[in-house]
Design a protein around this motif. Structure first.
Motif, mmCIF file in Angstrom:
data_model
loop_
_atom_site.group_PDB
_atom_site.id
_atom_site.type_symbol
_atom_site.label_atom_id
_atom_site.label_comp_id
_atom_site.label_asym_id
_atom_site.label_seq_id
_atom_site.Cartn_x
_atom_site.Cartn_y
_atom_site.Cartn_z
ATOM 1 N N LEU A 552 0.819 -1.208 0.000
ATOM 2 C CA LEU A 552 0.000 0.000 0.000
ATOM 3 C C LEU A 552 0.857 1.263 0.000
ATOM 4 C CD1 LEU A 552 -2.839 -1.100 2.429
ATOM 5 C CD2 LEU A 552 -2.992 -0.799 -0.045
ATOM 6 N N LYS A 555 1.298 2.043 -3.459
ATOM 7 C CA LYS A 555 0.057 2.559 -4.032
ATOM 8 C C LYS A 555 -0.198 4.008 -3.604
ATOM 9 C CE LYS A 555 -1.772 -0.974 -6.288
ATOM 10 N NZ LYS A 555 -2.174 -0.886 -7.712
ATOM 11 N N MET A 556 0.143 4.321 -2.358
ATOM 12 C CA MET A 556 -0.096 5.658 -1.821
ATOM 13 C C MET A 556 0.975 6.656 -2.238
ATOM 14 S SD MET A 556 -1.175 4.700 2.087
ATOM 15 C CE MET A 556 -2.761 4.026 2.530
ATOM 16 N N THR A 569 -8.846 1.362 8.692
ATOM 17 C CA THR A 569 -8.289 1.755 7.394
ATOM 18 C C THR A 569 -6.787 1.972 7.494
ATOM 19 O OG1 THR A 569 -8.695 4.096 7.856
ATOM 20 C CG2 THR A 569 -10.435 2.897 6.676
ATOM 21 N N ARG A 571 -3.719 4.373 6.541
ATOM 22 C CA ARG A 571 -3.557 5.806 6.323
ATOM 23 C C ARG A 571 -2.078 6.163 6.269
ATOM 24 N NH1 ARG A 571 -8.207 8.809 7.236
ATOM 25 N NH2 ARG A 571 -9.969 7.587 8.048
ATOM 26 N N SER A 575 -1.305 11.366 1.847
ATOM 27 C CA SER A 575 -2.056 10.555 0.889
ATOM 28 C C SER A 575 -3.530 10.579 1.254
ATOM 29 C CB SER A 575 -1.554 9.106 0.887
ATOM 30 O OG SER A 575 -2.376 8.292 0.061
ATOM 31 N N ASN A 576 -4.387 10.745 0.237
ATOM 32 C CA ASN A 576 -5.823 10.702 0.491
ATOM 33 C C ASN A 576 -6.405 9.315 0.235
ATOM 34 O OD1 ASN A 576 -5.696 10.570 -2.257
ATOM 35 N ND2 ASN A 576 -6.909 12.414 -2.663
ATOM 36 N N LEU A 577 -5.537 8.322 0.003
ATOM 37 C CA LEU A 577 -5.971 6.941 -0.184
ATOM 38 C C LEU A 577 -6.086 6.283 1.193
ATOM 39 C CD1 LEU A 577 -6.553 4.823 -2.427
ATOM 40 C CD2 LEU A 577 -4.163 4.130 -2.252
ATOM 41 N N THR A 578 -7.288 5.820 1.557
ATOM 42 C CA THR A 578 -7.523 5.227 2.890
ATOM 43 C C THR A 578 -8.281 3.906 2.739
ATOM 44 O OG1 THR A 578 -9.565 6.496 3.133
ATOM 45 C CG2 THR A 578 -7.539 7.455 4.066
ATOM 46 N N PRO A 579 -7.652 2.894 2.197
ATOM 47 C CA PRO A 579 -8.357 1.638 1.955
ATOM 48 C C PRO A 579 -8.590 0.845 3.239
ATOM 49 C CG PRO A 579 -6.056 1.398 1.372
ATOM 50 C CD PRO A 579 -6.254 2.848 1.727
ATOM 51 N N GLU A 583 -10.823 -3.678 0.936
ATOM 52 C CA GLU A 583 -10.501 -2.907 -0.272
ATOM 53 C C GLU A 583 -9.057 -3.144 -0.700
ATOM 54 O OE1 GLU A 583 -13.589 0.852 0.443
ATOM 55 O OE2 GLU A 583 -11.495 0.955 1.134
#
Length: 763
Positions: A552, A555-556, A569, A571, A575-579, A583
């Motif tokens: 991740l 990815k982030m 999640t 964090r 990064s605004n990606l919070t899988p 997910e």
């Protein structure tokens, strides 16, 4: 672990399935081509087999195979059941007589399996078993728990299986010699039948050089090991599975002769073989429980502090040593020998004796309920004999909170405890007893109050495995190494995983009871399941988070060290990606990262945990009839942190019901010839709903330090406390009527005789 404290009462997931008839128990999944087994069992308690004629059975309609011991030997298997032993007090090794899977030369209890018939239908198998002819030279039945009588085994001429001791006998004797007060009480703990709602059963099939064995048990890996050893197969050549199980109670932990016989038949015939016991067969052949008598003694100084404790117990083992045997029996007893009291001089002696009765289950032969029952009964006697309030006598001798961790005289180290706090809460909820007693007296009724403060030791395999798998349909499989027998594991394990990861509860499937789907597992027993399994789940979550983090981070677009998981999640700053975990798994699947879809870990606890609590029972006795019932029941328990308080309370209710059943009505009776007279539910008195009061349960947690969640087990706690609480309440009610010795079960006849004559006629 901040999220752990958020535990909430969640209704059981599995109840919808069970209550709508969708459970899958042993008899619900019989293959269409299955053959059926029926066992021919000994009709006498003790005798030499002089003739065994199987010809008529072999020629009966539908019969495919009939096995006696010689047939098992011819199949090349090891026919001797495993059993464990402990050294005697003098250091010598105890005798360990062989028990074969089918009787060899002699039968030693009514119901011992002698032969098995395999037929195309169950009716045909049972009819053919009736055609088996056995002649015996009957021998006298030994039923008393003492030295002597007709020897059951040539290598044990006095019928004493072992004479084991623990503690400092010399120091204990010195403490008694110098004591200001001593109190002694003979305590009888009556034999009971486990009576699970589903009797034992199993099924075996052989295909492609591999055995598939299914049974209603409490774990699959130990059973696989036993099958491999006895059938001389490799463990990987055996798959063991367990469907839904209708109650275990320790009785279904160990292997039984029927399991090996059915497996041999399936391997020989190349066709599935199914066996299910009926109720009377189960009562004859399942391991029974309790059945011991103890002389318990306490020594006090002038301030009524306990200075020494001494117990001499005699245990009825039945006809043979059991699979777990004396090692477990004595171990369980010793773990909580001193209860919650600050005493350092103690000595325990346990003698085990063979009798012509069914074996006694190791988990209920001399374990925690028995140890606490004996201690709390003699402590109650001490309070009465010394003229001190029973609540105060316990408080005076409690291990104080500042003295934890506390090493007991038997070598156990209790990690935490606040026994006075727990007892005080129970006392607050018990107010008004004197008024209730006076009101009952006006109506010709006798009311008594009984107290028990128990502690138990969470034991068994301290290690456990867990595996988490993300499935294509969006659900998550949690594989566990324990086995539910009705405790609600599917709910509590899914609840814990959901609490710790944010995975929605309704997306989690708990998978259990399959040796092919998880590498290892310790099974269920000894209140270990939730504590040990949740520790393994927590370790698996750590492995899972560690595995997803670098993936991740890429990815982030951040550094791996910046990624963190907040129990819901992932964090990272910038990064605004919070899988969520699910997910993240979907992303990994899309990227072909199948290595991120399965995670497994094995965890081991460094120490035991010690649940404890106070039980307060109030009984009412009709002085004219002897009818006795429990009118009020209060429990305050320290189970540490709870995942699901509702399920913990349910476990306590079930355990208390068991304790009340034994105290008031359950009792195994054999006649002089060793015939079981309580071999049906017409004769064996289980408690009914009307006989169980509303049970008030309060949680007073002192989190354990022996595991990261602060948990303590609760599976057996209800029974551990209930036996002594109810018995002490009956003794309290009868004390003012001159009765000084009152032993379970408190049936109307027994209580009436105590009130009328001050004693009970021999049974």
């Amino acid at each position: 672990m901040e999220k752990f404290g958020r535990s909430q009462p969640v209704k059981r997931i599995e109840d919808q399935r069970f209550l709508t008839g969708q459970g899958c128990y042993m008899d619900d999944d019989v293959p269409e081509n299955a053959l059926f087994a029926a066992f021919f069992r000994s009709p006498v308690a003790h005798g030499r087999i002089t003739a065994l004629d199987l010809d008529a059975a072999r020629q009966a309609d539908g019969v495919r195979f009939v096995l006696a011991l010689d047939d098992l030997v011819a199949a090349g298997i090891d026919t001797v059941m495993n059993a464990a032993a402990v050294p005697n007090r003098d250091g010598s090794q105890t005798a360990l007589p062989d028990r074969h899977m089918l009787a060899k030369d002699r039968v030693r209890f009514v119901g011992e399996p002698v032969a098995v018939v395999i037929a195309e239908t169950l009716s045909q198998a049972r009819d053919a078993a009736e055609l088996i002819w056995m002649e015996t030279d009957d021998l006298s039945a030994k039923l008393d728990v003492d030295i002597g009588g007709a020897p059951l085994h040539a290598e044990v001429p006095d019928n004493r299986a072992f004479d084991w001791g623990l503690g400092d006998e010399t120091a204990t004797e010195a403490a008694f010699q110098s004591a200001a007060h001593t109190v002694a009480l003979n305590v009888a703990d009556n034999r009971v039948i486990i009576t699970s709602i589903e009797p034992r059963g199993c099924r075996a099939s052989w295909a492609d050089g591999r055995l598939h064995f299914a049974y209603g048990g409490q774990g699959v890996w130990a059973m696989r090991g036993q099958l491999a050893q006895k059938l001389k197969l490799k463990p990987e050549e055996i798959r063991v599975t367990t469907p839904d199980v209708g109650g275990g109670f320790g009785m279904k932990v160990m292997p039984y002769p029927e399991y090996f016989c059915v497996s041999v038949a399936a391997m020989k015939l190349g066709q599935p073989v199914h066996w299910m016991s009926d109720r009377s067969e189960a009562m004859l052949s399942d391991h029974h429980g309790r059945d011991l008598t103890s002389l318990a003694e306490l020594a006090f100084d002038e301030d009524l502090n306990i200075t020494a404790y001494r117990v001499h117990s005699k245990v009825n083992l039945g006809a043979y040593s059991s699979h777990f045997g004396q090692a477990i029996q004595t171990n369980l007893f010793s773990k909580v020998l001193m209860g919650v009291y600050d005493v350092q001089a103690t000595y325990l002696r346990v003698e085990g004796f063979y009798t012509n009765t069914t074996q006694v289950d190791a988990y209920r032969g001399a374990g925690r309920p028995e140890a606490i029952y004996v201690l709390e009964r003699v402590l109650d006697r001490a309070a009465r004999q010394l003229g001190v309030d029973p609540w105060e006598l316990r408080r005076r001798n409690f291990i104080k909170p500042q003295n934890f961790p506390y090493k007991t005289a038997t070598g156990e180290t209790y990690d935490v405890g606040d026994f006075d706090m727990v007892l005080s809460r129970a006392e607050e909820q018990s107010q008004g007893f004197a008024d209730r007693k006076a009101a009952d007296a006006d109506r010709g009724l006798i009311r008594g109050q009984g107290l028990c403060y128990y502690i138990e030791s969470i034991l068994g395999d301290p290690s456990e495995n867990a595996k988490v798998e993300f499935c294509e349909d969006g659900t998550v499989n949690l594989y566990v190494g324990t086995q539910s027998n009705g405790q609600g594991h599917e709910t509590v394990y899914a609840h814990f995983l959901s609490d710790q990861t944010g995975i929605p509860l309704d997306q989690i499937n708990v998978v259990q009871g399959d040796s092919d789907r998880l590498a290892h597992g310790g099974g269920t027993g000894g209140s270990r399941s939730v504590t040990v399994q949740s520790t393994a789940t927590l370790a698996t979550i750590d492995v899972m988070i560690a595995a997803f983090t670098p993936y991740l981070a890429d990815k982030m677009g951040v550094e791996e060290i910046d990624v963190y998981f907040d129990h819901e999640t992932f964090r990272a700053p910038g990064s605004n990606l919070t899988p969520t975990l699910t997910e993240a798994a979907e992303m990994a699947r899309a990227d072909g990262r199948t290595d991120l879809l399965r995670h497994e870990a094995r965890a081991e606890l460094d120490a035991r945990s010690y649940p404890n609590g106070a039980h307060v029972a109030e009984v009412v006795i009709d002085s004219y009839t002897g009818e006795t019932w429990v009118d009020r029941y209060i429990v305050v328990d320290d189970f540490g942190n709870l995942i699901n308080p509702m399920l913990a309370e349910g476990q306590v209710h079930g355990g208390v019901a068991q304790g009340i059943g034994q105290a008031l009505s359950e009792h195994v009776v054999h006649d002089a010839q060793g015939q079981l007279l309580t071999a049906s539910l017409m004769d064996y008195a289980l408690p009914r709903a009307a006989e169980i009061p509303m049970i008030k349960f309060t949680s007073a947690p002192v989190p354990s330090t022996s595991n990261p969640m602060g948990m303590k087990g609760c599976g057996e706690a209800g029974t551990v406390g209930a036996l002594a609480a109810v018995a002490n309440a009956v003794q309290d009610a009868l004390w003012d009527h001159g009765v000084r010795q009152a032993d379970m079960p408190f049936t109307p006849q027994r209580v009436w005789e105590l009130l009328t004559h001050g004693s009970v006629a021999a049974e």
